[in-house]
Enzyme design. Sequence first.
Site, mmCIF file in Angstrom:
data_model
loop_
_atom_site.group_PDB
_atom_site.id
_atom_site.type_symbol
_atom_site.label_atom_id
_atom_site.label_comp_id
_atom_site.label_asym_id
_atom_site.label_seq_id
_atom_site.Cartn_x
_atom_site.Cartn_y
_atom_site.Cartn_z
ATOM 1 N N TYR A 138 -1.105 -11.591 -8.206
ATOM 2 C CA TYR A 138 -2.393 -11.899 -7.569
ATOM 3 C C TYR A 138 -3.551 -12.057 -8.546
ATOM 4 O O TYR A 138 -4.622 -12.503 -8.159
ATOM 5 C CB TYR A 138 -2.734 -10.809 -6.535
ATOM 6 C CG TYR A 138 -2.002 -10.997 -5.225
ATOM 7 C CD1 TYR A 138 -0.658 -10.672 -5.122
ATOM 8 C CD2 TYR A 138 -2.643 -11.503 -4.101
ATOM 9 C CE1 TYR A 138 0.028 -10.844 -3.936
ATOM 10 C CE2 TYR A 138 -1.964 -11.683 -2.904
ATOM 11 C CZ TYR A 138 -0.633 -11.349 -2.830
ATOM 12 O OH TYR A 138 0.031 -11.531 -1.652
ATOM 13 N N LYS A 189 12.100 -4.849 -8.158
ATOM 14 C CA LYS A 189 13.168 -5.832 -8.384
ATOM 15 C C LYS A 189 13.551 -5.724 -9.856
ATOM 16 O O LYS A 189 13.601 -6.710 -10.594
ATOM 17 C CB LYS A 189 12.617 -7.213 -7.989
ATOM 18 C CG LYS A 189 13.626 -8.302 -7.792
ATOM 19 C CD LYS A 189 14.655 -8.068 -6.715
ATOM 20 C CE LYS A 189 15.774 -9.079 -6.918
ATOM 21 N NZ LYS A 189 17.011 -8.732 -6.217
ATOM 22 N N ASP A 222 14.810 -6.389 -1.894
ATOM 23 C CA ASP A 222 15.629 -7.169 -0.945
ATOM 24 C C ASP A 222 16.400 -6.210 -0.028
ATOM 25 O O ASP A 222 16.434 -6.379 1.194
ATOM 26 C CB ASP A 222 16.560 -8.171 -1.660
ATOM 27 C CG ASP A 222 17.281 -7.610 -2.884
ATOM 28 O OD1 ASP A 222 17.023 -6.454 -3.277
ATOM 29 O OD2 ASP A 222 18.124 -8.340 -3.456
ATOM 30 N N ASP A 246 2.838 -7.198 0.355
ATOM 31 C CA ASP A 246 2.339 -8.193 1.315
ATOM 32 C C ASP A 246 3.467 -8.616 2.254
ATOM 33 O O ASP A 246 3.314 -8.635 3.479
ATOM 34 C CB ASP A 246 1.799 -9.409 0.537
ATOM 35 C CG ASP A 246 1.316 -10.502 1.466
ATOM 36 O OD1 ASP A 246 0.606 -10.182 2.442
ATOM 37 O OD2 ASP A 246 1.654 -11.685 1.224
ATOM 38 N N ASP A 250 4.352 -7.628 6.556
ATOM 39 C CA ASP A 250 4.497 -8.564 7.685
ATOM 40 C C ASP A 250 5.816 -8.271 8.403
ATOM 41 O O ASP A 250 5.892 -8.320 9.634
ATOM 42 C CB ASP A 250 4.461 -10.032 7.224
ATOM 43 C CG ASP A 250 3.061 -10.657 7.338
ATOM 44 O OD1 ASP A 250 2.065 -9.932 7.122
ATOM 45 O OD2 ASP A 250 2.957 -11.867 7.635
HETATM 46 C C1 IPM Z 1 -2.964 -10.220 3.325
HETATM 47 C C2 IPM Z 1 -2.984 -11.695 3.072
HETATM 48 C C3 IPM Z 1 -3.570 -12.020 1.711
HETATM 49 C C4 IPM Z 1 -2.666 -11.386 0.667
HETATM 50 C C5 IPM Z 1 -3.765 -13.517 1.443
HETATM 51 C C6 IPM Z 1 -4.753 -14.121 2.427
HETATM 52 C C7 IPM Z 1 -4.199 -13.821 0.054
HETATM 53 O O1 IPM Z 1 -1.724 -12.247 3.252
HETATM 54 O O2 IPM Z 1 -4.014 -9.565 3.223
HETATM 55 O O3 IPM Z 1 -1.906 -9.698 3.688
HETATM 56 O O4 IPM Z 1 -1.638 -11.964 0.289
HETATM 57 O O5 IPM Z 1 -2.985 -10.286 0.235
HETATM 58 MN MN MN Z 2 -0.295 -10.877 4.121
#
Ligand code: IPM
Ligand code: MN
Length: 356
Positions: A138, A189, A222, A246, A250
Site C-alpha cells: 500500500y 506467505k 491461503d 484487506d 471481506d
Molecule cells: C478497505 C478498502 C481500501 C483498502 C481501498 C479502498 C484502498 O478496500 O478499506 O478495505 O484496500 O484498504
Molecule cells: Mn477492502
Amino acid sequence: MNRKKIALIGGDGIGTEVVREAKLFLEQCRERAGLPLELWELDLGADRYLRDGTTFPAEIKQEISDSCSAVLLGALGDPRVPGLEHARDILFGMRFGFDLYANVRPVKCLADRLVPLKGRSAKDVDFTVFRENTEGVYVGFGGQFKKGTPDEIGINEDVNTRKGVERIIRAAFEFAKKNGKTKVCMADKSNAMRFAHELWLRCFGEVAKEYPGIETRHVYVDALCLYVVQDPSQFEVVVTNNLFGDIVTDLGAALQGGLGMAPSANVHAADPGRVALFEPVHGSAPPLAGKDLANPFAALLTAGMMLDYVGFSGWEARVERAVAEAIEAGKCTRDVGGELGTKAAGSWVRERLAAG
Ligand code: IPM
Ligand code: MN
Ligand code: NAD
C-alpha cells in the site's frame, strides 16, 4: 467528561447515506444521553474533487489531528474518478498520515440466520483481525515502465519494516491479553515471500515469547482462507499484513452477513490518545448509491466502536444489541433479508436505542 470532537466524512456513493444514519445516531446520543459530542461535517470526496480539485487539504488534516478525537468515514471511490486520487489522498492521508498502524476489524456475526455456513451459528463467528495498515504494497513504491508497449512493466514493492511488523503483532497480542483471548494466529506467505515474510515469522516468534499465556499459531494466508470457511470458531485474533488483511476481512464479512454488517477501526494502538479513524469495511457500492438500499448497520456498529474508543464505554455493546434485534425482527435492508430502506433501518435501530 471532556467534550469530544468527531469529524464526519460521508465520502462517496453509499458512504454519504450510511454516515447520515450514523450522524443521526450520534446526535441522538448527544441530545438524549447527554454525550458531549461536537460533530464536524467535512465536504470531502469525489463531488468536491470534481467541483474544485480539493482532495485532502493540509489545514484540514492538521485540524483533525489537533482537535478531533476520531473521524468517522463512510467510503471513497467513484466511477467518475477512475484513478482514485481523491480516495488515496483522504484515506491514506489519514491511515499513513496519522500513523494508524492497526486496522482492527472484528469478524463477529450477530445473528444465526446471517451465517452462510452449513451447521454453524453466530457464536462460531467471533474473531478479530489485526491488519497492518501503514506498510506492505500500500505504500505506493513502484512504477510503470514502457507503458502501453508489449514490453511494459508494472511494479509495486512490498515494504515490511521490523518496526512496522513488530508493532502490529504486539498490538494483536495486547488486544488478546486485555480481552481474555487465548489464541493469536499470524498469517503470512513466507513459503513464497522468503525475505519479507521470514521477517514476519521470526518477529511473531519473538514477540510471542513475551505472552506465555497465549497459544500461538502460524498459517499461510491461503490456508487461513480455507480454515476460516471450514470452521471460523478456531480463531480468536488473527494478525496479518495490509493486503492479506484487506482480503481476509471481506471473506470475514461474508460470514457476518455481508459487507453491510462489518465495522472497523484504524488506530495507533500504542497511543490511544491520538485521533483514530473509524469506517465500515465496505466501499461506496456505486450500483446501490442514491437508492436508499445500502445497509447502514456496519456504519452504526462502527460509530458504536468509535464511542467506546473515545471514552463512552458501553455504546459498542448497546449498538450491537440493537442491530441484532433489528436483524431478528427483520427490520433491516434487503442484503440481510429485510425490506427496509437505509433510512428506515437506521431509524429502527435508533428508536430501539432510545427505548433503552
Ligand atoms: C478497505 C478498502 C481500501 C483498502 C481501498 C479502498 C484502498 O478496500 O478499506 O478495505 O484496500 O484498504
Ligand atoms: Mn477492502
Ligand atoms: P463495495 O464494498 O463497495 O461493494 C462490494 C459488494 O458489497 C457489492 O455487491 C455491494 O453492493 C455490497 N455492499 C457493500 N456495502 C454494502 C452495504 N452497506 N449494504 C449492502 N450491500 C453492500 O466494494 P467494491 O464494489 O469492490 O468497490 C466500490 C468502490 O468502493 C471502489 O471504488 C473501491 O475502491 C471503493 N472502496 C472503498 C473503501 C473505503 O473507502 N474504505 C472500501 C472498499 C472499497
